[in-house]
Design an enzyme around this catalytic site. Structure first.
Site, PDB file in Angstrom:
ATOM      1  N   LYS A  72       0.856  -1.190   0.000  1.00  0.00           N
ATOM      2  CA  LYS A  72       0.000   0.000   0.000  1.00  0.00           C
ATOM      3  C   LYS A  72       0.892   1.240   0.000  1.00  0.00           C
ATOM      4  CE  LYS A  72      -4.316   1.059   2.384  1.00  0.00           C
ATOM      5  NZ  LYS A  72      -5.000   0.887   3.676  1.00  0.00           N
TER       6      LYS A  72
HETATM    7  C1  E4P Z   1      -8.350   1.979   3.410  1.00  0.00           C
HETATM    8  O1  E4P Z   1      -7.576   1.122   3.035  1.00  0.00           O
HETATM    9  C2  E4P Z   1      -8.275   2.618   4.719  1.00  0.00           C
HETATM   10  O2  E4P Z   1      -7.711   1.719   5.656  1.00  0.00           O
HETATM   11  C3  E4P Z   1      -9.603   2.975   5.309  1.00  0.00           C
HETATM   12  O3  E4P Z   1     -10.682   2.577   4.517  1.00  0.00           O
HETATM   13  C4  E4P Z   1      -9.700   4.328   5.904  1.00  0.00           C
HETATM   14  O4  E4P Z   1     -10.977   4.505   6.425  1.00  0.00           O
HETATM   15  P1  E4P Z   1     -11.344   5.570   7.561  1.00  0.00           P
HETATM   16  O5  E4P Z   1     -11.697   6.852   6.889  1.00  0.00           O
HETATM   17  O6  E4P Z   1     -12.550   4.957   8.223  1.00  0.00           O
HETATM   18  O7  E4P Z   1     -10.164   5.682   8.478  1.00  0.00           O
END
Ligand code: E4P
Length: 217
Positions: A87
């Site tokens: 990522k």
């Molecule tokens: C995506 O990979 C992120 O981990 C995640 O969806 C972030 O979401 P949030 O806005 O609930 O922190």
């Protein structure tokens, strides 16, 4: 549509896996910290523990922001397990790294995407997944679902194979609307996934069927 769970909690990952609908896991440094997983070694071990539970892709996030460091860290993460997807944040050095990883057969998830232009760049750099954060856009009075639709339109125009991974999902309607638009993947909490199975008419209907069956037995 692929279903990923957005957590580093092993119990929730196991429960989603046992439900039989799980295609993968996304994590981020905040989700790791929430589970009390800190320190490089513990974090790496935790990624392997997640891979051992699920059959699908597991996103592991780099914390470097410099091109050389992102490449080094991403290569280490990819070597951990065959299910790891690296990522990478949507920053200039991140885009360069996405291209490097793509050229070298390492799968990637471009994260922190908030505009169609960013998603276009990620696709051109060869990202495997692009993660638009729809809940965080909604939080600032901007239509997150509209971004999913824009990216779908652009990717279909040119046949980009980068998969749209709708992230920052807040509730079941986000999942349903992303499915209508044609997001390839959604990542959400266990409660958002389990919310899909609930309907009061199912509950009352089942209660009546069971009561009627029991009348004759
Ligand atoms: C995506 O990979 C992120 O981990 C995640 O969806 C972030 O979401 P949030 O806005 O609930 O922190």
């Amino acid at each position: 549509m692929k279903f990923f769970i957005d957590t580093a909690n092993l119990d929730e990952i196991r429960e989603a896996q046992e439900l039989g609908v799980l295609d993968g896991v996304t994590t981020n440094p905040s989700l790791m910290a929430k589970e009390g997983i800190t320190g490089r070694d513990n974090i790496l071990k935790h990624y392997v523990a997640i891979c051992d539970i699920v059959d699908g892709d597991v996103s592991a996030e780099v914390i470097s922001t410099d091109y050389d460091e992102i490449v080094k860290e991403g290569e280490q993460l990819a070597e951990l397990h065959g299910q790891i997807v690296v990522k990478v944040p949507m920053i200039e050095d991140g885009v360069r790294a996405l291209k490097h990883f793509s050229d070298n057969g390492i799968r990637t998830n471009c994260t922190l995407v908030f505009s169609a232009g960013q998603a276009l760049l990620a696709a051109k750099a060869g990202a495997t997944y692009v993660s638009p954060f729809i809940g965080r856009l909604d939080d600032i009075s901007t239509d997150g679902l509209n971004l999913i639709a824009e990216i779908r339109h652009i990717y279909d125009n040119y046949g980009y194979e980068t998969q749209i991974l709708a992230a920052s999902i807040r509730h079941t309607m986000h999942i349903i609307n992303c499915a209508k638009i044609g997001a390839d993947v959604m990542t959400g909490s266990l409660s958002s996934i389990k919310g899909l199975l609930k309907h009061p008419l199912t509950d009352s209907g089942l209660e009546k069927f069971l009561a009627d069956y029991n009348k004759g037995n």
